[in-house]
Design an enzyme around this catalytic site. Structure first.
Site, PDB file in Angstrom:
ATOM      1  N   HIS A   1      50.081  40.079  48.222  1.00 26.83           N
ATOM      2  CA  HIS A   1      50.328  40.280  46.792  1.00 26.83           C
ATOM      3  C   HIS A   1      49.156  40.941  46.086  1.00 26.83           C
ATOM      4  CE1 HIS A   1      51.811  39.786  42.755  1.00 26.83           C
ATOM      5  NE2 HIS A   1      50.575  39.416  42.443  1.00 26.83           N
TER       6      HIS A   1
ATOM      7  N   ASP B   1      32.449  54.006  56.357  1.00 30.22           N
ATOM      8  CA  ASP B   1      31.188  54.173  55.633  1.00 30.22           C
ATOM      9  C   ASP B   1      30.089  54.486  56.647  1.00 30.22           C
ATOM     10  OD1 ASP B   1      30.535  51.821  56.872  1.00 30.22           O
ATOM     11  OD2 ASP B   1      30.486  50.610  55.052  1.00 30.22           O
TER      12      ASP B   1
ATOM     13  N   CYS C   1      57.551  41.510  40.485  1.00 32.00           N
ATOM     14  CA  CYS C   1      56.841  42.175  41.583  1.00 32.00           C
ATOM     15  C   CYS C   1      57.781  42.270  42.786  1.00 32.00           C
ATOM     16  CB  CYS C   1      55.594  41.375  41.941  1.00 32.00           C
ATOM     17  SG  CYS C   1      54.719  42.012  43.380  1.00 32.00           S
TER      18      CYS C   1
ATOM     19  N   CYS D   1      56.340  37.974  46.728  1.00 30.87           N
ATOM     20  CA  CYS D   1      57.063  37.605  45.508  1.00 30.87           C
ATOM     21  C   CYS D   1      58.574  37.610  45.708  1.00 30.87           C
ATOM     22  CB  CYS D   1      56.668  38.528  44.359  1.00 30.87           C
ATOM     23  SG  CYS D   1      54.977  38.202  43.810  1.00 30.87           S
TER      24      CYS D   1
END
Lengths: 342, 342
Positions: A303, A60, A272, A277
């Site tokens: 996750h 940015d 997932c 997971c």
């Protein structure tokens, strides 16, 4: 874009980012300018080499950060004088300097320096600010030399005023940027105002150039703005929330420290396939947060970022297969759409 | 053995431990008993399943931790009454209970409950304490049922007194444990005393059973005690120091935050093949520590543990090839041998 403010997406390694299929990450010019400094990053061979991330990076312009230093900065048509939040030292950002910093760091996509006005602000204030931002965009573009390797985006400003947004977009389009960001939103205005603006700009900005909505948002925000033609997003929400133990799941927000997960040996999301997971239970991650172990923040971050990246990957696929409306509807029928309103 | 006190080797994932070829890790019974509790770990399917680590695990007996709770514990021949350092709640550890806890957690190697006397202590105190420890070893062995899956080690005590150490070793050997730990050292005694004891026990403990020196030590300590017949070590030094930015290297300790590494774009160790050294520079890791980013602690931990594991892997190879003396000499000629005296 996962946010890597200080040349690291908090708690993760580049290898882990690659494993969750992150395509591009964001670095913050303001923070990297202060520490370790763009000259040092240049000596390291650029930001990619410095942080060992080969895929695209966007930096940015520092505009948003500098404007957020309430009381520590002074804006003139020339640029912004500000004090470091770290040691109070004085610095001066001009549009030319901000491009030079970003040229030194070598990100693939860089941003024009802009004034990001507060919300609410009078139309007069926004109109004046817009003039400055347009002038800065022009000045930045003139000094940007590394065109082949770094795409410089213009930033559409104009607050919640459609006529000013249109003026901003059209004048930037005359300058012909390879991509357009929409700035000055998600700064406190009602969500309906934000959606009105992105919907409005959808008919103005060129179809064949990427559009980047800065600093947005929740999973629902992403879907609604993809519908309004947005291609790129960045937000600290998935990573910041994860570090505090609030995890995005297909059934809604999961406050992992909650006692209900104490003996819950199922994964965060049943279907997932992220590292978290596939290998760890809610009970284990809850334990890690309970005892302040860093691996907990790591597993939650993996996750939640994976969740976001799957969301946009599937949105893209749905668009290509001309079924985005249906995809969005399916998503909204799920528990996680409620995450927006918590 | 990397130390994973609370079912996680601090900052690392099991995948990373596997990548640096960790063969076995250590968990702390005292900490795991308090949080998340051995019953919960049992419900999760045991400690391996809970933390997603398939390779061997050793759990200590909690003896050392409980003894360290000065003022919070009371030792009788029956066991130790103590207060949790977390909430002041009262608990009572007996040798039987400690085995039951370790049976529930299911580590591959478990430890007898022992009294770990302070240093210095009178010979009379040590002799009395030893009686208790021997009795506890016997009581623990009697209740340990899971013999095929969990090897219960005896712990040799006796302070710095050779006759007491010999008595301890011989009585444990009569009970026929599958492995022997040496406890009550590295608690403040001069290093020479420690080496005298391990050298002395080298001629007493059986050659065909593993010997584990608890809580040791620096790289030099490891080499000197390998020479004295020790097979196994655990120490928080590589991980704890790494998190504070002190990294073990082939040229000595590296204080990574030092200004001298600010623009040093070489890896921590030139010829190291760990993830950290293959991908990141000293300057980058220094930056991460300067801005308090977690990835810095992770990268430092990976390297320092890899350094330790390479050290013992190469020591083992040298022993097998009958050239350990030469290997040790080579090591001592290098800068890192000085790490011991810092």
């Amino acid at each position: 874009m996962p946010v890597g403010t200080r040349a690291t997406v908090k708690t993760l390694s580049p290898l882990e980012l690659d494993e969750i299929s992150a395509q591009i990450i964001l670095g913050n010019t303001y923070h990297l300018y202060l520490r370790p400094g763009h000259e040092l990053i240049k000596k390291a061979g650029g930001l990619h080499e410095f942080m060992s991330w080969e895929k695209p990076i966007l930096t940015d312009s520092g505009g948003f950060q500098v404007m957020s230093l309430a009381g520590l900065r002074k804006i003139t048509s020339e640029g912004v004088k500000f004090q470091s939040h770290l040691d109070g030292s004085y610095h001066f950002f001009t549009p030319e300097k901000v491009i030079a910093i970003q040229n030194a760091m070598g990100a693939d996509i860089i941003m024009s320096f802009d004034e990001c006005p507060p919300y609410p602000a009078t139309k007069k204030y926004i109109a004046n600010s817009l003039k400055t931002t347009l002038d800065w965009a022009k000045r930045g573009k003139e000094v940007h030399k590394n065109i082949k390797k770094q795409a410089l985006f213009g930033i559409v400003q104009g607050g919640i005023y459609q006529d000013l947004r249109e003026e901003s977009a059209r004048k930037l389009m005359e300058m012909d940027f390879p991509g357009y960001a929409i700035g000055g939103l998600a700064v406190g205005e009602p969500k309906e105002e934000l959606l009105e603006i992105t919907n409005f700009l959808n008919n103005i900005l060129p179809q064949d150039k990427p559009r980047y909505l800065m600093g947005v948002g929740t999973p629902l925000d992403l879907l609604e703005n993809i519908e309004n033609g947005i291609d790129m997003f960045d937000c600290v929400m998935p990573t910041r929330n994860a570090r505090k133990g609030t995890i995005f799941t297909k059934k809604g927000k999961m406050i992992i420290k909650s006692a209900r997960y104490k003996e819950d040996f199922s994964p965060i999301d049943e279907d997932c396939d992220c590292y978290t997971c596939k290998n760890f239970s809610r009970a284990y991650i809850r334990h890690l947060f309970s005892v302040d172990e860093i691996l907990g923040m790591r597993l939650a971050t993996i996750h939640s970022l994976h969740f976001y990246l799957e969301l946009v990957k599937n949105a893209r696929l749905a668009i290509l297969e001309n079924r985005f409306e249906k995809y969005k509807k399916e998503c909204l029928s799920r528990g996680w759409a409620r995450m927006n309103t918590d």
